[in-house]
Scaffold this motif. Structure first.
Motif, mmCIF file in Angstrom:
data_model
loop_
_atom_site.group_PDB
_atom_site.id
_atom_site.type_symbol
_atom_site.label_atom_id
_atom_site.label_comp_id
_atom_site.label_asym_id
_atom_site.label_seq_id
_atom_site.Cartn_x
_atom_site.Cartn_y
_atom_site.Cartn_z
ATOM 1 N N LEU A 293 0.825 -1.528 0.504
ATOM 2 C CA LEU A 293 0.107 -0.335 -0.308
ATOM 3 C C LEU A 293 0.232 1.296 0.147
ATOM 4 N N HIS A 294 1.564 1.211 0.902
ATOM 5 C CA HIS A 294 3.075 2.112 0.597
ATOM 6 C C HIS A 294 3.057 2.495 -0.679
ATOM 7 N N VAL A 315 -5.451 8.815 -3.629
ATOM 8 C CA VAL A 315 -3.883 8.608 -2.504
ATOM 9 C C VAL A 315 -4.516 8.353 -1.538
ATOM 10 N N ALA A 316 -5.832 8.899 -0.768
ATOM 11 C CA ALA A 316 -6.225 9.252 0.642
ATOM 12 C C ALA A 316 -6.869 8.701 0.935
ATOM 13 N N ARG A 317 -7.861 7.358 -0.091
ATOM 14 C CA ARG A 317 -8.189 5.891 -0.330
ATOM 15 C C ARG A 317 -7.176 4.743 0.277
ATOM 16 N N LEU A 318 -6.097 4.889 -0.077
ATOM 17 C CA LEU A 318 -4.633 4.181 -0.023
ATOM 18 C C LEU A 318 -4.426 4.380 1.289
ATOM 19 N N TYR A 319 -4.322 5.902 1.714
ATOM 20 C CA TYR A 319 -4.180 5.608 3.158
ATOM 21 C C TYR A 319 -5.334 5.664 3.913
ATOM 22 N N ASP A 320 -6.448 5.195 3.397
ATOM 23 C CA ASP A 320 -7.608 3.862 4.676
ATOM 24 C C ASP A 320 -6.993 3.523 4.612
ATOM 25 N N GLY A 321 -7.181 2.470 3.800
ATOM 26 C CA GLY A 321 -6.334 1.175 3.770
ATOM 27 C C GLY A 321 -5.246 0.401 5.173
ATOM 28 N N LEU A 322 -3.585 1.709 4.864
ATOM 29 C CA LEU A 322 -2.963 2.185 5.389
ATOM 30 C C LEU A 322 -3.369 1.762 7.499
ATOM 31 N N ALA A 323 -3.766 2.762 6.985
ATOM 32 C CA ALA A 323 -4.436 2.665 8.484
ATOM 33 C C ALA A 323 -4.820 1.851 9.264
ATOM 34 N N LEU A 332 -1.331 7.568 9.974
ATOM 35 C CA LEU A 332 -2.629 8.517 10.596
ATOM 36 C C LEU A 332 -1.519 10.335 10.350
ATOM 37 N N VAL A 333 -0.450 10.198 10.778
ATOM 38 C CA VAL A 333 -0.204 11.954 10.213
ATOM 39 C C VAL A 333 0.101 12.409 8.940
ATOM 40 N N ALA A 334 0.667 11.346 8.174
ATOM 41 C CA ALA A 334 0.463 11.359 6.293
ATOM 42 C C ALA A 334 -1.263 11.282 5.835
ATOM 43 N N ARG A 335 -2.152 10.114 6.388
ATOM 44 C CA ARG A 335 -3.519 10.090 5.812
ATOM 45 C C ARG A 335 -3.840 11.472 5.638
ATOM 46 N N ALA A 336 -3.882 12.223 6.966
ATOM 47 C CA ALA A 336 -4.556 13.819 7.309
ATOM 48 C C ALA A 336 -4.027 14.658 6.312
ATOM 49 N N LEU A 349 -7.630 18.829 9.944
ATOM 50 C CA LEU A 349 -7.899 19.012 11.062
ATOM 51 C C LEU A 349 -8.610 17.933 11.909
ATOM 52 N N ASP A 350 -9.841 17.237 11.733
ATOM 53 C CA ASP A 350 -10.410 17.119 12.494
ATOM 54 C C ASP A 350 -9.298 14.705 12.776
ATOM 55 N N LEU A 351 -9.039 14.874 11.792
ATOM 56 C CA LEU A 351 -8.061 13.283 11.871
ATOM 57 C C LEU A 351 -7.013 13.888 12.532
#
Length: 410
Positions: A293-294, A315-323, A332-336, A349-351
């Motif tokens: 995923l990375h 990119v955001a959806r892939l980070y969802d899977g990675l999280a 989690l910071v990279a996802r935000a 900011l919520d994340l």
């Protein structure tokens, strides 16, 4: 001659430390003793080579000196003295067998040995980073967000346990490799991650280059050893995908250039294509893991070289899977940060606000992303505070300069 000797010792230490320690440890079964013997050999080389000149085969000289140090250490220990003849004979037999050939490289063997199930799982990767890749406890502690003294104490205890438990420092049976693979992959990526952006001062220093090259070489070796493992291919695809953009991370004046501002013409097409090949191989093996995923995230970024744009939602959806698979603070910071680009600063900011404050307080990327989010939302005072915190935690002067340029004025 003095400068030449020092340069040679430093070069051999950078390129051969892990290789020599791994070889000695596999011979003696004592990891701490192998490290001590190698350290003493390097000190002796610094003195002797300045006086007598650099030998024709510096690595062989160091190995011979370290072997003698190991035998001397056993001789000085009453309890172990009876083991001296056996150890000396084993070392001598190895010497005779390999005198006419290149020194065997057992770094990967030692890394898998460091992931033995009897060793505390949280110490697998730190142990590999120190004994195989030669990093000191302070630098390892920074990577794991831990006080240096704590990391040092834990490493000492782990090495003592290896000796006391008689854990074999050899390559495990093939059926055991897959169980230990995750820790080895983490260590290789951890080593690359420490130097992927040219070190703390923004300069491409020789020791960082050596560590980076060694991490890439180990990633390639893992694929050769375990070609059927999707995560081995995923790790190599990830590292090559990042490495492809090395030439674009600084402009001609040495200033830091964020990924979304980089000129794709300065990216390495060959490395991107090789990364894509390994990512396709990983996908074809039918098991998804975090390194794949990375690597897929880097692939989406690198596609800008062809399409001229970055598919931010992907990119955001892939980070969802990675999280979900690997919810580390970095992920989690990279996802935000990804959602800031994909759907706006409020969502990002919520994340960030959902993350534990004690964990993120000393994590520079968190404050950098938070600063940009607050600035986008018009919260200038809070943004300045976040920028100031990010600047204080930054070790790279070019990143500091970049953050100062974006910090809202008073």
């Amino acid at each position: 001659m003095g400068a030449s000797a020092r340069d040679t010792v430093e070069a051999v230490a950078r390129g051969s430390y892990g290789k020599l320690v791994a070889y000695l440890a596999s011979t003696t079964g004592d990891l701490a003793a192998a490290e001590d013997a190698m350290g003493d050999a390097l000190v002796a080389a610094l003195i002797t080579w300045q006086r007598q000149g650099v030998p024709d085969r510096p690595e062989s000289w160091l190995l011979t000196a370290a072997r003698r140090n190991l035998i001397d250490a056993v001789r000085r220990t009453d309890v172990a003295r009876r083991a001296l003849p056996e150890m000396a004979r084993a070392i001598e037999e190895r010497s005779q067998l390999e005198a006419s050939s290149a020194l065997p490289d057992r770094r990967l063997h030692l890394m898998f040995a460091c992931a033995h199930p009897a060793i505390d799982r949280s110490m697998h990767s730190p142990l590999m980073l120190q004994v195989v890749l030669g990093l000191d406890a302070t630098r390892i502690a920074e990577a794991f967000l831990m006080p240096a003294a704590t990391m040092s104490q834990r490493l000492v205890r782990v090495k003592a346990k290896i000796k006391q438990a008689g854990i074999p420092l050899v390559l495990p049976e093939r059926h055991q490799l897959a169980v230990r693979l995750e820790a080895v992959l983490d260590a290789v990526y951890g080593a690359y991650g420490l130097v992927w952006d040219d070190g703390a001062d923004g300069a491409d220093r020789s020791d960082d280059r050596a560590l980076r090259d060694e991490a890439i070489w180990l990633a390639r070796l893992l694929v050769a050893l375990l070609p059927e493992e999707p995560e081995s291919n995923g790790l190599l695809a990830l590292i090559l995908g990042i490495e492809a953009r090395r030439g674009a991370r600084r402009d001609d004046n040495g200033r830091y250039v964020p990924l979304d501002e980089q000129d794709p013409a300065r990216w390495s097409v060959d490395l991107i294509l090789e990364a894509e090949d390994h990512l396709r191989t990983a996908k074809g093996l039918g098991r998804t893991g975090p390194f794949q995923l990375h690597a897929a995230i880097q692939s989406v970024h690198n596609q800008r070289a062809v399409t001229g744009r970055t598919h931010s939602a992907a990119v955001a959806r892939l980070y969802d899977g990675l999280a979900t698979l690997h919810p580390s603070i970095g992920v989690l910071v990279a996802r935000a940060a990804a959602y800031r680009t994909a759907s706006g600063a409020t969502h990002a900011l919520d994340l960030l606000d959902a993350l534990p404050t004690d964990v993120v307080d000393g994590y520079q990327p968190y404050w950098a992303v938070r600063a940009h989010c607050l600035q986008s939302l018009g919260h200038a005072d809070d943004a300045r505070k976040a920028f100031d915190r990010a600047i204080a935690l930054s070790r790279d002067p070019s990143v500091v300069a970049h953050l100062r340029r974006h910090r809202p004025p008073q």
